[in-house]
Design a protein around this motif. Structure first.
Motif, PDB file in Angstrom:
ATOM      1  N   GLU A  82       0.830  -1.215   0.000  1.00  0.00           N
ATOM      2  CA  GLU A  82       0.000   0.000   0.000  1.00  0.00           C
ATOM      3  C   GLU A  82       0.858   1.255   0.000  1.00  0.00           C
ATOM      4  N   ASN A  83       1.935   1.219   0.776  1.00  0.00           N
ATOM      5  CA  ASN A  83       2.790   2.403   0.929  1.00  0.00           C
ATOM      6  C   ASN A  83       4.218   2.001   0.588  1.00  0.00           C
ATOM      7  N   LEU A  84       4.644   2.331  -0.622  1.00  0.00           N
ATOM      8  CA  LEU A  84       5.963   1.902  -1.088  1.00  0.00           C
ATOM      9  C   LEU A  84       7.081   2.546  -0.274  1.00  0.00           C
ATOM     10  N   SER A  85       6.927   3.803   0.086  1.00  0.00           N
ATOM     11  CA  SER A  85       7.960   4.485   0.880  1.00  0.00           C
ATOM     12  C   SER A  85       8.128   3.826   2.244  1.00  0.00           C
ATOM     13  N   LEU A  86       7.011   3.476   2.872  1.00  0.00           N
ATOM     14  CA  LEU A  86       7.067   2.816   4.173  1.00  0.00           C
ATOM     15  C   LEU A  86       7.710   1.440   4.054  1.00  0.00           C
ATOM     16  N   ALA A  87       7.354   0.697   3.014  1.00  0.00           N
ATOM     17  CA  ALA A  87       7.934  -0.637   2.823  1.00  0.00           C
ATOM     18  C   ALA A  87       9.437  -0.552   2.615  1.00  0.00           C
ATOM     19  N   ARG A  88       9.881   0.434   1.826  1.00  0.00           N
ATOM     20  CA  ARG A  88      11.319   0.602   1.590  1.00  0.00           C
ATOM     21  C   ARG A  88      12.039   0.954   2.889  1.00  0.00           C
ATOM     22  N   ARG A  89      11.413   1.782   3.705  1.00  0.00           N
ATOM     23  CA  ARG A  89      12.032   2.152   4.981  1.00  0.00           C
ATOM     24  C   ARG A  89      12.134   0.926   5.897  1.00  0.00           C
ATOM     25  N   ARG A  90      11.099   0.104   5.908  1.00  0.00           N
ATOM     26  CA  ARG A  90      11.137  -1.095   6.748  1.00  0.00           C
ATOM     27  C   ARG A  90      12.226  -2.063   6.283  1.00  0.00           C
ATOM     28  N   VAL A  91      12.412  -2.185   4.974  1.00  0.00           N
ATOM     29  CA  VAL A  91      13.478  -3.052   4.456  1.00  0.00           C
ATOM     30  C   VAL A  91      14.810  -2.671   5.088  1.00  0.00           C
ATOM     31  N   PRO A 100      17.531   0.071  -6.186  1.00  0.00           N
ATOM     32  CA  PRO A 100      16.827   0.728  -7.297  1.00  0.00           C
ATOM     33  C   PRO A 100      17.484   0.351  -8.627  1.00  0.00           C
ATOM     34  N   VAL A 101      16.665   0.062  -9.609  1.00  0.00           N
ATOM     35  CA  VAL A 101      17.162  -0.264 -10.948  1.00  0.00           C
ATOM     36  C   VAL A 101      16.479   0.667 -11.944  1.00  0.00           C
ATOM     37  N   VAL A 102      17.261   1.424 -12.687  1.00  0.00           N
ATOM     38  CA  VAL A 102      16.719   2.363 -13.659  1.00  0.00           C
ATOM     39  C   VAL A 102      16.313   1.608 -14.925  1.00  0.00           C
ATOM     40  N   VAL A 103      15.078   1.810 -15.364  1.00  0.00           N
ATOM     41  CA  VAL A 103      14.567   1.215 -16.595  1.00  0.00           C
ATOM     42  C   VAL A 103      13.979   2.324 -17.457  1.00  0.00           C
ATOM     43  N   ASP A 104      13.565   1.976 -18.671  1.00  0.00           N
ATOM     44  CA  ASP A 104      13.033   2.985 -19.593  1.00  0.00           C
ATOM     45  C   ASP A 104      11.850   3.746 -19.004  1.00  0.00           C
ATOM     46  N   SER A 105      11.022   3.029 -18.230  1.00  0.00           N
ATOM     47  CA  SER A 105       9.803   3.642 -17.707  1.00  0.00           C
ATOM     48  C   SER A 105      10.018   4.367 -16.381  1.00  0.00           C
ATOM     49  N   GLY A 106      11.244   4.336 -15.862  1.00  0.00           N
ATOM     50  CA  GLY A 106      11.505   5.001 -14.592  1.00  0.00           C
ATOM     51  C   GLY A 106      12.448   4.198 -13.728  1.00  0.00           C
ATOM     52  N   GLU A 107      11.991   3.829 -12.519  1.00  0.00           N
ATOM     53  CA  GLU A 107      12.806   3.075 -11.582  1.00  0.00           C
ATOM     54  C   GLU A 107      12.009   1.917 -11.016  1.00  0.00           C
ATOM     55  N   HIS A 108      12.649   0.742 -10.935  1.00  0.00           N
ATOM     56  CA  HIS A 108      12.081  -0.387 -10.216  1.00  0.00           C
ATOM     57  C   HIS A 108      12.796  -0.497  -8.878  1.00  0.00           C
ATOM     58  N   PHE A 109      12.050  -0.919  -7.853  1.00  0.00           N
ATOM     59  CA  PHE A 109      12.637  -1.064  -6.529  1.00  0.00           C
ATOM     60  C   PHE A 109      12.561  -2.525  -6.090  1.00  0.00           C
ATOM     61  N   TYR A 110      13.711  -3.035  -5.674  1.00  0.00           N
ATOM     62  CA  TYR A 110      13.806  -4.406  -5.205  1.00  0.00           C
ATOM     63  C   TYR A 110      14.216  -4.395  -3.738  1.00  0.00           C
ATOM     64  N   ALA A 111      13.657  -5.327  -2.980  1.00  0.00           N
ATOM     65  CA  ALA A 111      14.027  -5.501  -1.578  1.00  0.00           C
ATOM     66  C   ALA A 111      14.870  -6.762  -1.468  1.00  0.00           C
ATOM     67  N   LYS A 112      16.084  -6.603  -0.941  1.00  0.00           N
ATOM     68  CA  LYS A 112      16.934  -7.761  -0.646  1.00  0.00           C
ATOM     69  C   LYS A 112      16.920  -7.976   0.863  1.00  0.00           C
ATOM     70  N   ASP A 113      16.496  -9.157   1.290  1.00  0.00           N
ATOM     71  CA  ASP A 113      16.441  -9.412   2.728  1.00  0.00           C
ATOM     72  C   ASP A 113      17.845  -9.707   3.283  1.00  0.00           C
ATOM     73  N   PRO A 114      18.010  -9.811   4.590  1.00  0.00           N
ATOM     74  CA  PRO A 114      19.342 -10.045   5.154  1.00  0.00           C
ATOM     75  C   PRO A 114      19.960 -11.384   4.756  1.00  0.00           C
TER      76      PRO A 114
END
Length: 280
Positions: A82-91, A100-114
């Motif tokens: 629901e909240n991408l910013s909150l999820a990224r902060r929790r990661v 973050p991965v830059v693509v033609d349409s903008g940026e994709h965000f991936y979460a890598k766990d510990p």
């Protein structure tokens, strides 16, 4: 299922999951074109004008090189938050890494766990840009020798509750929102061929596990778990010729097929009956 997928494939529609939290897949490979062709052939999808086009119809939003974003060959699930910013902060607060991965349409965000396992995160706005959810055609589990850490991480990032299968030899837990299951987390236990390193396993729902497993083996995939029975399905786990782990599942429809409800313990300690792998 609908359209060309229904008419031409061995895939099965596994329920009303078109806006599930598990929403899309990405196929990361050392040989993206060959991998796309392989899975479109294996799953008997009607080929499009280019490799990967048929996979897009079943919720595979990208077939990318493992050199992009430094991701190992794998199936990478995409989860809606629901909240991408909150999820990224929790990661980051939980010891993970946001990639973050830059693509033609903008940026994709991936979460890598510990533990080194990666998933893509999107918000509900982006999810509406896709067609069918991958959850219509497959499900995803997290395989790990120690379930405690991954459960603690992903339940908070994905804002999920946890249900534990009672007396399960694989320590299976389900992360869920409401009654809808997002992913399973389990320990491979007595399966020596499964890699000890944590990883996602995507199970494609097919109409005949034995047929598809045979096709896979004859074309170079290696068996990790031979066709086996669970209370909900017949399944098999393989590693494809390019190194990606994947599963095949043939779900039971009713008790005469072998469907057996399971007891699960939800948060708060109450017992509930789990009747399939999609909903509590």
């Amino acid at each position: 299922m609908n359209g060309e997928v229904e008419e031409t494939s061995g895939l099965e529609d596994i329920g009303d999951t078109n806006f599930a939290q598990f929403n899309q897949l990405e196929l990361v490979s050392n040989s993206p074109r060959d991998s796309a062709v392989y899975y479109e052939w294996l799953l008997q999808l009607k080929a499009g004008s280019r490799p990967g086009e048929a996979l897009a119809r079943i919720g595979v939003s990208g077939v990318i090189s493992s050199g992009e974003g430094d991701v190992a060959p794998s199936w990478v699930p995409t989860f809606v938050v629901e909240n991408l910013s909150l999820a990224r902060r929790r990661v980051e607060e939980l010891g993970g890494e946001v990639i973050p991965v830059v693509v033609d349409s903008g940026e994709h965000f991936y979460a890598k766990d510990p533990f080194g396992v990666i998933a893509r995160l999107i918000d509900t706005t982006e999810a509406r840009l896709f067609g069918d959810s991958a959850a219509v055609y497959c499900s995803v589990d997290y395989s790990t020798t120690d379930t405690v850490g991954p459960i603690a991480f992903w339940r908070q990032v994905l804002d999920c509750l946890v249900a534990e299968v009672v007396d399960d030899p694989y320590s299976m837990h389900f992360l869920h929102q409401g009654t809808q299951i997002t992913t399973g987390v389990f320990s491979p236990g007595g399966h020596p061929d499964l890699r000890r390193a944590p990883e996602w396993i995507v199970y494609f729902e097919v109409d005949d596990v034995l047929l598809h497993a045979t096709r896979a083996i004859e074309s170079g995939s290696k068996v990790q778990i031979p066709p086996s029975y669970s209370p909900f399905n017949v399944y098999a786990v393989l590693r494809d010729p390019f190194g990606q782990m994947f599963g095949l599942s043939q779900g039971f429809r009713n008790a005469s097929d072998g469907l057996t409800p399971l007891d699960v313990r939800v948060e708060g300690g109450q017992l509930q009956v789990l009747r399939d792998t999609l909903h509590l």
